[in-house]
Write a protein that holds these residues in place. Structure first.
Motif, short mmCIF file in Angstrom:
data_model
loop_
_atom_site.label_atom_id
_atom_site.label_comp_id
_atom_site.label_asym_id
_atom_site.label_seq_id
_atom_site.Cartn_x
_atom_site.Cartn_y
_atom_site.Cartn_z
N TRP A 62 -2.31 -19.16 -6.91
CA TRP A 62 -2.13 -18.29 -7.74
C TRP A 62 -2.55 -19.70 -9.40
O TRP A 62 -2.29 -20.56 -9.32
CB TRP A 62 -0.21 -18.03 -8.27
CG TRP A 62 0.26 -17.43 -6.65
CD1 TRP A 62 0.65 -17.12 -5.91
CD2 TRP A 62 -0.02 -15.70 -7.28
NE1 TRP A 62 0.62 -16.43 -5.18
CE2 TRP A 62 0.37 -15.33 -5.89
CE3 TRP A 62 -0.30 -15.07 -8.57
CZ2 TRP A 62 0.84 -13.91 -5.48
CZ3 TRP A 62 -0.32 -13.90 -7.62
CH2 TRP A 62 0.46 -13.17 -6.61
N ASP B 51 6.02 -9.01 -12.04
CA ASP B 51 6.83 -9.77 -12.52
C ASP B 51 6.67 -10.93 -13.70
O ASP B 51 7.66 -11.16 -14.36
CB ASP B 51 8.00 -10.86 -11.74
CG ASP B 51 8.73 -9.93 -10.46
OD1 ASP B 51 8.97 -8.20 -11.05
OD2 ASP B 51 9.39 -9.98 -8.82
N GLU B 52 5.25 -11.32 -13.37
CA GLU B 52 4.65 -11.94 -14.05
C GLU B 52 4.05 -12.11 -15.58
O GLU B 52 3.04 -12.05 -15.67
CB GLU B 52 3.98 -13.55 -13.41
CG GLU B 52 5.26 -14.51 -12.72
CD GLU B 52 6.47 -14.92 -13.20
OE1 GLU B 52 6.01 -15.15 -14.66
OE2 GLU B 52 7.43 -14.93 -12.68
N SER C 173 6.39 -4.25 -2.05
CA SER C 173 7.21 -5.04 -3.13
C SER C 173 6.96 -6.40 -2.23
O SER C 173 8.31 -7.13 -3.07
CB SER C 173 8.73 -4.66 -2.73
OG SER C 173 9.27 -3.59 -3.36
N LYS C 174 6.55 -6.48 -1.74
CA LYS C 174 6.65 -8.47 -1.12
C LYS C 174 6.53 -8.99 -2.22
O LYS C 174 5.38 -8.67 -3.07
CB LYS C 174 5.04 -8.18 0.53
CG LYS C 174 5.59 -7.60 1.71
CD LYS C 174 4.60 -7.74 2.33
CE LYS C 174 3.54 -7.17 2.64
NZ LYS C 174 2.68 -7.65 3.76
N GLU C 175 6.45 -10.43 -2.00
CA GLU C 175 6.18 -11.14 -2.76
C GLU C 175 5.12 -11.64 -3.35
O GLU C 175 4.61 -11.61 -4.94
CB GLU C 175 6.59 -12.60 -2.07
CG GLU C 175 6.90 -13.75 -3.09
CD GLU C 175 6.70 -15.37 -2.16
OE1 GLU C 175 7.81 -16.39 -3.56
OE2 GLU C 175 7.06 -14.94 -1.81
N GLU C 176 3.72 -11.26 -2.15
CA GLU C 176 2.42 -11.63 -3.66
C GLU C 176 2.11 -10.27 -4.44
O GLU C 176 1.19 -10.44 -5.21
CB GLU C 176 1.67 -11.62 -1.86
CG GLU C 176 1.72 -10.23 -0.90
CD GLU C 176 2.54 -10.57 0.03
OE1 GLU C 176 1.41 -10.02 0.88
OE2 GLU C 176 3.17 -10.89 -0.14
N TYR C 177 3.34 -9.48 -3.86
CA TYR C 177 2.87 -8.16 -5.25
C TYR C 177 3.69 -8.66 -6.37
O TYR C 177 2.98 -7.83 -7.82
CB TYR C 177 2.45 -7.32 -4.40
CG TYR C 177 1.73 -6.47 -2.65
CD1 TYR C 177 0.76 -7.15 -3.33
CD2 TYR C 177 2.37 -6.52 -1.88
CE1 TYR C 177 -0.75 -6.85 -2.18
CE2 TYR C 177 1.46 -6.62 -0.59
CZ TYR C 177 -0.17 -6.51 -1.10
OH TYR C 177 -0.81 -6.49 -0.44
N SER C 178 5.11 -8.89 -5.85
CA SER C 178 6.04 -8.69 -6.98
C SER C 178 5.91 -9.67 -8.45
O SER C 178 6.07 -9.34 -9.05
CB SER C 178 7.67 -8.45 -6.18
OG SER C 178 7.65 -7.22 -5.39
N ASN C 179 4.93 -10.68 -7.54
CA ASN C 179 4.92 -11.60 -8.58
C ASN C 179 4.41 -11.38 -9.39
O ASN C 179 4.10 -11.81 -10.74
CB ASN C 179 4.34 -13.20 -7.55
CG ASN C 179 5.31 -13.76 -7.41
OD1 ASN C 179 6.26 -14.07 -7.21
ND2 ASN C 179 4.90 -14.71 -5.95
#
Length: 205
Positions: free
Chosen positions: A38, A200-201, A191-197
């Motif tokens: 990231w 969202d950012e 919606s898993k974290e690696e996609y939502s991040n």
């Protein structure tokens, strides 16, 4: 990772045909990036800051649409079966009447294809944050794409429009394309974290 020659040609051909980006162009990215490295990516010319799970490649060009010159850019990264991308199109000052047509064309490239091939489209109201942390409304699309009725691809996409201080308008397409069948529904999987991040950012100015 480098953008291949084929991707550049696909990018130019697509913008000439439709004057907007199709996420399919990113298939030509070479899959050699490390997983989930990231990093913040700043794009001052396109007026946004994003968080990519690796170093994206970028293509920029200007294209004529209805006698108006539009600035377009694409930042994209492929990791395994996932393509993360942000496209940006600038509508010049005083040409706001182009916005409905461009938005219809941009969204239609994706939504019409999904529906015509028997895919599924789910729409949800969401809020996003601008660079100055103001909440704004948008819509999230969760899309099942099929090819010849068998192969499946899954896409999460958000379209955002912003008016710059000079009066020009920016159209952003933030999307993740998962080019493989999944064990659950599109919304749950993407919606898993690696996609939502990634969503969202993303902070437009």
């Amino acid at each position: 990772m480098q953008i291949s020659k084929h991707m550049v040609l696909a990018f130019y051909n697509q913008t000439l045909r439709s004057c907007c980006f199709c996420i399919a162009a990113a298939f030509f990215l070479v899959a050699c990036s490390p997983k989930l490295d990231w990093r913040v990516v700043q794009s001052p010319q396109e007026r946004y800051t994003a968080l990519f799970p690796g170093k994206p490649d970028k293509i920029q060009r200007r294209v004529t649409y209805q006698d108006q010159e539009l600035l377009q850019s694409l930042e994209a990264l492929k990791i395994d079966d996932d393509i993360y991308s942000i496209s940006a199109t600038q509508i010049p000052v005083g040409q706001s009447l182009l916005l409905p047509t461009l938005m219809e064309q941009l969204q239609g490239n994706v939504l019409a294809r999904a529906k015509s091939l028997g895919g599924e489209v789910i729409v949800e109201d969401v809020l996003y944050l601008t660079a100055d942390k103001q909440k704004q409304a948008s819509k999230e699309y969760w899309i099942q794409l099929k090819s010849k009725g068998t192969a499946e691809q899954w896409m999460r996409v958000r379209w955002i429009t912003r008016v710059a201080p000079d009066g020009s308008i920016w159209i952003y397409q933030v999307s993740v394309l998962h080019a493989k069948a999944i064990p659950s529904d599109a919304k749950t999987f993407l919606s898993k974290e690696e996609y939502s991040n990634f969503f969202d950012e993303f902070y437009p100015e």
